[in-house]
Design a protein around this motif. Structure first.
Motif, PDB file in Angstrom:
ATOM      1  N   ASP A 249       0.846  -1.292   0.128  1.00  0.00           N
ATOM      2  CA  ASP A 249      -0.003   0.016  -0.003  1.00  0.00           C
ATOM      3  C   ASP A 249       0.887   1.462  -0.012  1.00  0.00           C
ATOM      4  O   ASP A 249       0.596   2.165  -0.643  1.00  0.00           O
ATOM      5  N   LEU A 250       1.821   1.158   0.657  1.00  0.00           N
ATOM      6  CA  LEU A 250       2.796   2.378   0.490  1.00  0.00           C
ATOM      7  C   LEU A 250       3.462   2.668  -0.755  1.00  0.00           C
ATOM      8  O   LEU A 250       3.490   3.663  -1.077  1.00  0.00           O
ATOM      9  N   LEU A 251       3.943   1.342  -1.392  1.00  0.00           N
ATOM     10  CA  LEU A 251       4.539   1.712  -2.513  1.00  0.00           C
ATOM     11  C   LEU A 251       3.595   2.078  -3.717  1.00  0.00           C
ATOM     12  O   LEU A 251       4.115   2.593  -4.638  1.00  0.00           O
ATOM     13  N   GLN A 256       2.120   9.056   0.397  1.00  0.00           N
ATOM     14  CA  GLN A 256       2.075   8.467   1.704  1.00  0.00           C
ATOM     15  C   GLN A 256       3.392   7.790   1.899  1.00  0.00           C
ATOM     16  O   GLN A 256       4.026   8.247   3.050  1.00  0.00           O
ATOM     17  N   LEU A 257       4.197   7.209   0.956  1.00  0.00           N
ATOM     18  CA  LEU A 257       5.410   6.705   1.064  1.00  0.00           C
ATOM     19  C   LEU A 257       6.407   7.807   1.413  1.00  0.00           C
ATOM     20  O   LEU A 257       7.237   7.725   2.397  1.00  0.00           O
ATOM     21  N   ALA A 258       6.389   9.108   0.666  1.00  0.00           N
ATOM     22  CA  ALA A 258       7.258  10.141   0.918  1.00  0.00           C
ATOM     23  C   ALA A 258       6.878  10.816   2.283  1.00  0.00           C
ATOM     24  O   ALA A 258       7.967  11.198   3.006  1.00  0.00           O
ATOM     25  N   ALA A 259       5.693  10.783   2.582  1.00  0.00           N
ATOM     26  CA  ALA A 259       5.374  11.235   4.094  1.00  0.00           C
ATOM     27  C   ALA A 259       6.307  10.565   5.142  1.00  0.00           C
ATOM     28  O   ALA A 259       6.753  11.046   6.136  1.00  0.00           O
ATOM     29  N   ILE A 267       5.487   6.152  11.559  1.00  0.00           N
ATOM     30  CA  ILE A 267       5.200   4.876  11.304  1.00  0.00           C
ATOM     31  C   ILE A 267       4.100   4.136  11.921  1.00  0.00           C
ATOM     32  O   ILE A 267       3.348   3.432  11.524  1.00  0.00           O
ATOM     33  N   ASP A 268       3.946   4.753  13.272  1.00  0.00           N
ATOM     34  CA  ASP A 268       2.816   4.077  14.131  1.00  0.00           C
ATOM     35  C   ASP A 268       1.469   4.339  13.413  1.00  0.00           C
ATOM     36  O   ASP A 268       0.435   3.629  13.548  1.00  0.00           O
ATOM     37  N   ASP A 269       1.268   5.753  12.946  1.00  0.00           N
ATOM     38  CA  ASP A 269       0.158   6.074  12.185  1.00  0.00           C
ATOM     39  C   ASP A 269      -0.058   5.338  10.998  1.00  0.00           C
ATOM     40  O   ASP A 269      -1.416   4.914  10.819  1.00  0.00           O
ATOM     41  N   ALA A 270       0.951   4.869  10.413  1.00  0.00           N
ATOM     42  CA  ALA A 270       0.959   4.456   8.854  1.00  0.00           C
ATOM     43  C   ALA A 270       0.355   2.904   9.236  1.00  0.00           C
ATOM     44  O   ALA A 270      -0.530   2.436   8.172  1.00  0.00           O
ATOM     45  N   PHE A 326      -6.168   5.797   0.831  1.00  0.00           N
ATOM     46  CA  PHE A 326      -5.157   5.410   1.725  1.00  0.00           C
ATOM     47  C   PHE A 326      -4.608   6.460   2.307  1.00  0.00           C
ATOM     48  O   PHE A 326      -3.737   7.430   1.481  1.00  0.00           O
ATOM     49  N   ASP A 327      -4.676   6.929   3.576  1.00  0.00           N
ATOM     50  CA  ASP A 327      -4.064   8.131   4.199  1.00  0.00           C
ATOM     51  C   ASP A 327      -3.589   8.071   5.440  1.00  0.00           C
ATOM     52  O   ASP A 327      -4.382   7.544   6.458  1.00  0.00           O
TER      53      ASP A 327
END
Length: 394
Positions: A249-251, A256-259, A267-270, A326-327
């Motif tokens: 999902d990040l890729l 979102q990956l950049a953030a 990372i916890d929120d991700a 995806f946020d």
């Protein structure tokens, strides 16, 4: 009036690849539906797809988890025995109390350095190759190593255990699942007996063998087998797919990956958004109405099965605005990926620790990580949601 039955198999293979449009269609028509499940083939159940209704069902004492000799789980009842996911109070209360004495927050926190060490060792082996199947090289070996070390499963047994576990959670056939339950039951009985004979040790299974409540209550041999099964299977299958789905999902969402790359503290929120957006458990295991009851206007007869679609509930726009986006910046907490109520996942802290450590370290050590072709096929069934392979390069 008899409820209209919706045959989920009629949606075809696209339902397995992306069930969310189907769940959205059903949810628009109502939060609860009578459906015919893909597995066991032709079996009918009530499917809960709304967030509030799912949350209520997960904690409703009228919905029993006692599977008895039900459906595809009959093999589990016969060959594995009782554990937290197939018992009701007071038996569930007793079992959870006994295991909570051994599987403590302190024990999980003490694993943090070892989780990091295993993560680094796996990446040391993987990164020089330039490309890999992330599931095989990283997402699978991390949690299986952690849970096997935690419980005291010998290294030599882990390949065979993986084969048995895969057939249990995503069976290739009913016959293969039955054989896997039988092999797992025999294996766990032998492992428990070996640990009894070996004497006191610090691994979790040895501690569970010795655990005694104030009134002298202890887990029986059958109960130990059931708890070892639950910890071993649930303790790694879910985390494998949390890591695999989450990295994908990040890729697939570069912003979102950049953030996350810009601020590792996110990372916890991700991870919480990964759990909400495409978590590793699509539906909770079966519940059965202990009495005639109503769920959001649906009349459920005694004994009928109820399946809570966690994945559908966590995409309910009534709970999460724009749920198909995806946020990692959204407020994802309150999701149902780990369940709710007395059956809330006991291993949630360990899963979060492993996923946060794995993904944070992977992104730091592979700054140009990218997808390397299409992901593999989705696992069969509606229980575990995950891909068999995830090709990546860096």
């Amino acid at each position: 009036m008899k409820a209209v039955v919706i045959d989920l198999q009629e949606y075809g293979p696209g339902f397995r690849a992306d069930p969310y449009p189907v769940y959205a269609e059903l949810r628009a028509r109502g939060p609860v539906h009578r459906v015919r499940l893909p597995r066991p083939a032709g079996y009918e159940a009530w499917l809960v797809v709304g967030y509030e209704e799912a949350r209520a069902a997960l904690s409703d004492p009228r919905l029993s988890k006692d599977i008895g000799a039900a459906l595809e789980e009959a093999a589990e009842a016969r060959l594995i025995g009782r554990h937290l996911l197939n018992t009701d109070p007071p038996q569930h209360t007793r079992l959870r109390s006994l295991i909570s004495r051994a599987f403590t927050a302190r024990r999980v926190e003490a694993l943090r350095p070892r989780v990091q060490e295993i993560t680094d060792d796996l990446l040391d082996a993987m990164l020089p190759r330039g490309r890999a199947d992330l599931v095989e090289a990283f997402a699978y070996p991390l949690p299986i190593t952690v849970i096997c070390e935690l419980l005291g499963v010998p290294d030599v047994d882990r390949t065979a255990f993986r084969e048995m576990s895969n057939e249990v959670v995503a069976p290739s056939s009913e016959e293969a699942m039955e054989r896997a339950f039988g092999r797992l039951g025999d294996y766990l009985d032998g492992l428990i007996e070996d640990k009894r004979c070996a004497g006191p040790a610090d691994d979790l299974l040895s501690v569970l063998i010795r655990t005694t409540a104030e009134d002298g209550d202890r887990l029986s041999s059958t109960e130990l087998r059931g708890m070892a099964f639950l910890l071993l299977v649930a303790g790694h299958e879910t985390t494998v797919n949390l890591i695999g789905n989450g990295v994908h999902d990040l890729l697939a969402h570069p912003d979102q990956l950049a953030a996350v790359r810009a601020d590792a503290e996110l990372i916890d929120d991700a991870v919480e958004e990964m759990l909400r957006y495409d978590g590793p458990v699509e539906t909770a295991t079966f519940r059965f109405a202990a009495e005639p009851m109503e769920i959001a206007g649906a009349f459920v007869d005694k004994g009928e099965a109820v399946v809570v679609a966690l994945a559908a509930a966590d995409r309910d726009p009534g709970r999460y605005p724009d749920p198909d986006r995806f946020d990692i910046g959204r407020e994802s907490r309150g999701h149902l990926a780990f369940g709710h109520g007395i059956h809330f996942c006991l291993g949630a802290p360990l899963a979060r620790l492993e996923a946060r450590t794995a993904i944070r370290t992977l992104l730091r050590r592979a700054p140009d990580l990218a997808l390397d072709g299409p992901p593999g096929e989705w696992l069969p069934g509606m229980l575990i949601r995950g891909r068999r392979t995830l090709p990546v390069r860096w």
